[in-house]
Design a protein around this motif. Structure first.
Motif, mmCIF file in Angstrom:
data_model
loop_
_atom_site.group_PDB
_atom_site.id
_atom_site.type_symbol
_atom_site.label_atom_id
_atom_site.label_comp_id
_atom_site.label_asym_id
_atom_site.label_seq_id
_atom_site.Cartn_x
_atom_site.Cartn_y
_atom_site.Cartn_z
ATOM 1 N N GLN A 57 0.844 -1.196 0.000
ATOM 2 C CA GLN A 57 0.000 0.000 0.000
ATOM 3 C C GLN A 57 0.876 1.242 0.000
ATOM 4 O O GLN A 57 1.922 1.271 0.650
ATOM 5 N N ARG B 290 -6.559 -1.931 -10.820
ATOM 6 C CA ARG B 290 -6.696 -2.159 -9.378
ATOM 7 C C ARG B 290 -5.343 -2.110 -8.677
ATOM 8 O O ARG B 290 -5.261 -1.720 -7.511
ATOM 9 N N GLY C 139 -2.654 5.597 -2.218
ATOM 10 C CA GLY C 139 -3.100 5.338 -0.856
ATOM 11 C C GLY C 139 -2.011 5.626 0.156
ATOM 12 O O GLY C 139 -0.985 6.236 -0.158
ATOM 13 N N LYS D 122 -5.122 0.501 -5.631
ATOM 14 C CA LYS D 122 -5.066 -0.072 -4.286
ATOM 15 C C LYS D 122 -3.656 -0.203 -3.724
ATOM 16 O O LYS D 122 -3.484 -0.259 -2.499
ATOM 17 N N SER D 123 -2.655 -0.302 -4.598
ATOM 18 C CA SER D 123 -1.297 -0.533 -4.103
ATOM 19 C C SER D 123 -0.358 0.647 -4.331
ATOM 20 O O SER D 123 0.386 1.029 -3.432
#
Length: 519
Positions: free
Chosen positions: A371, A435, A443, A439-440
């Motif tokens: 993350q 994604r 964030g 998401k990685s």
């Protein structure tokens, strides 16, 4: 030119043997220096040989009939030269970091670098060989030279992946041998001099005299055998395991180049089969395999928590795109396949190298635990976004051009329902890649996670790769465009005038103008 071709083949082999026979306590810097000289020499020699062939459209030979270089092979030789050099450069800090982290013993660096150069040699041999039996042996040798690289960490999952890789590919490529021997036996009965039946350049002029039934059977074996090495469905099962467990630069070389070398062999025999039985049968076979590879890989990508496994399934999807282009056929389909080999090779190399940065920074490949890359390693995050956009075939990246040409070829030659199905599959794949970014890469980083940017020597080859995939998309170099056009004619046994007479081809891909981009 003959001397240059032999030097190109000999260089990585000699350096591999030198490193293999060095004492176990040889310093890392010596091994790294030898590997760097090896891949740099291969790059220079590949430009001098394949670059000249690509520019002139001529052919070159060495040792009589044994080695042959035309524009089709030159594209892949240059791919090996450039990506081999960049991944070799990336390997220097990567392996050093592995040693410092304790994931690889220092004495294993000798094995890594010796096998790395041997791997480059076997791929060059597969692309330059004019003897169909030697070509098969070279493809088989790529397995033997990389199986120990896949399992070099020697943990349970790496060893399992290397054994699976060895067993599946060896069994699969055996089918390729059956197909090769059928063509050889057929050629020996047809050509005037049976002693030349194993040489591709000698056999091709007589391909229209081959037995159609034997050629259909042989091509099916060729697709199964070399399609296993390329990672086509349903022979792809080794690929996600091997690509995820190998060191990232090895994964990059496997996905960026080796899969394309296997597709090159299929293209060579695809041309034979068209001459012998017509285009309908080989195109139908490759349409089925290519479409299924795209759909299965796209759906499988969503289920992967491992970053490198997700990239591995993306490779299956893109090899499926290449097979689909061959299945669509015609000059536009073949040209799109060749461009996709080049553009995907560089893009996927960037993606796997960036995954190595991320793995070293976070100590894991699990997407659930990765993350906020943008906070931990900003430069790596920027490169990761570029790699993901490139793999998603967004403009202005190179893969946008090759996939756009795929759809143009499909709409021109194929049924619309197939185009729609493939478009849906590619959309699913793009969603799986998106994604990763959402998401990685973006964030917030895990609490207590400090800055951990990759060293400059890891970032430099990645920046070069990022610049190249942008350059290919914005202004594709004219030598590449001209080389792909000549190679398309080689596959289809057609002249430039015949290619330009095809609907849409001249408007989309003609190189008679002095432009430096694909229009």
């Amino acid at each position: 030119m003959e001397t240059l071709i032999l030097a190109l083949l000999a260089t990585p082999l000699v350096f591999s043997l030198v490193m293999a026979f060095l004492p176990k306590n040889t310093s890392y810097n010596v091994l790294a220096g030898l590997n760097l000289v090896s891949v740099a020499a291969v790059l220079v020699l590949s430009i001098m040989t394949a670059g000249d062939v690509l520019m002139s459209g001529d052919t070159a030979s060495a040792l009589g009939l044994w080695f042959h270089l035309d524009s089709l092979g030159a594209i892949f030789v240059l791919l090996i030269g450039f990506i081999g050099f960049l991944t070799g450069l990336f390997s220097l800090p990567y392996v050093k970091a592995d040693i410092e982290e304790g994931s690889m013993p220092a004495e294993r660096a000798k094995q890594y670098f010796a096998l790395f150069s041997l791997f480059v040699f076997t791929m060059l041999l597969a692309c330059l060989s004019n003897n169909m039996i030697l070509t098969w042996a070279a493809v088989e040798a790529t397995t033997l030279s990389t199986v120990f690289l896949v399992g070099i960490y020697k943990n349970k999952t790496a060893l399992e992946a290397s054994w699976k890789y060895a067993m599946v590919c060896t069994a699969g490529v055996a089918f390729g041998l059956f197909g090769t021997l059928l063509i050889y036996a057929n050629a020996a009965d047809v050509i005037p001099n049976a002693h030349e039946a194993a040489f591709l350049s000698c056999v091709l002029p007589y391909a229209d005299q081959f037995d159609p039934t034997l050629m259909r059977l042989a091509f099916a074996f060729i697709v199964i055998g070399f399609g296993t090495k390329a990672g086509l469905f349903p022979m792809h099962t080794w690929l996600p395991d091997a690509h995820s467990q190998a060191p990232s630069p090895v994964s990059a070389l496997l996905s960026g180049v080796l899969l394309k070398c296997a597709m090159l062999v299929i293209m060579r025999f695809y041309g034979f089969t068209i001459q012998a039985v017509g285009a309908e049968y080989p195109q139908l076979l490759l349409l089925i395999v290519g479409t299924l590879s795209i759909l299965v890989a796209a759906l499988s990508m969503f289920r992967q928590d491992d970053l490198k496994r997700r990239f591995a399934y993306s490779s299956v999807e893109n090899v499926g795109v290449i097979a689909l282009c061959l299945g669509i056929g015609g000059p536009l389909g073949i040209a799109a396949a060749l461009l996709h080999c080049v553009f995907h090779g560089f893009t996927k190399t960037l993606a796997f190298c960036v995954s190595g940065n991320i793995q070293h920074a976070f100590g894991t490949r699990s997407l659930a635990k990765i993350q906020g890359v943008v906070e931990v390693a900003p430069a790596t995050a920027a490169l990761a976004v570029l790699a993901l956009l490139g793999l998603g075939a967004f403009p202005p990246f190179g893969m946008f051009i090759s996939e756009f040409l795929t759809f143009v070829a499909g709409v021109t030659a194929g049924p619309m329902w197939l185009v729609v199905v493939v478009a849906l599959g590619l959309t699913v794949a793009i969603s799986a890649l998106t994604r990763i970014a959402l998401k990685s890469v973006f964030g917030h980083a895990p609490q207590g996670m400090g800055k951990h940017e990759a060293p400059a020597l890891m970032l430099i080859p990645e920046i070069i790769l990022a610049v190249m995939i942008l350059w290919f998309g914005i202004a594709t170099p004219l030598p590449l465009v001209h080389g792909v056009e000549t190679a398309t004619g080689i596959v289809l046994e057609q002249s430039t005038e015949e290619l330009h007479a095809t609907p849409m081809y001249r408007a989309v891909f003609g190189t008679e103008t002095a432009q430096s981009e694909v229009e």
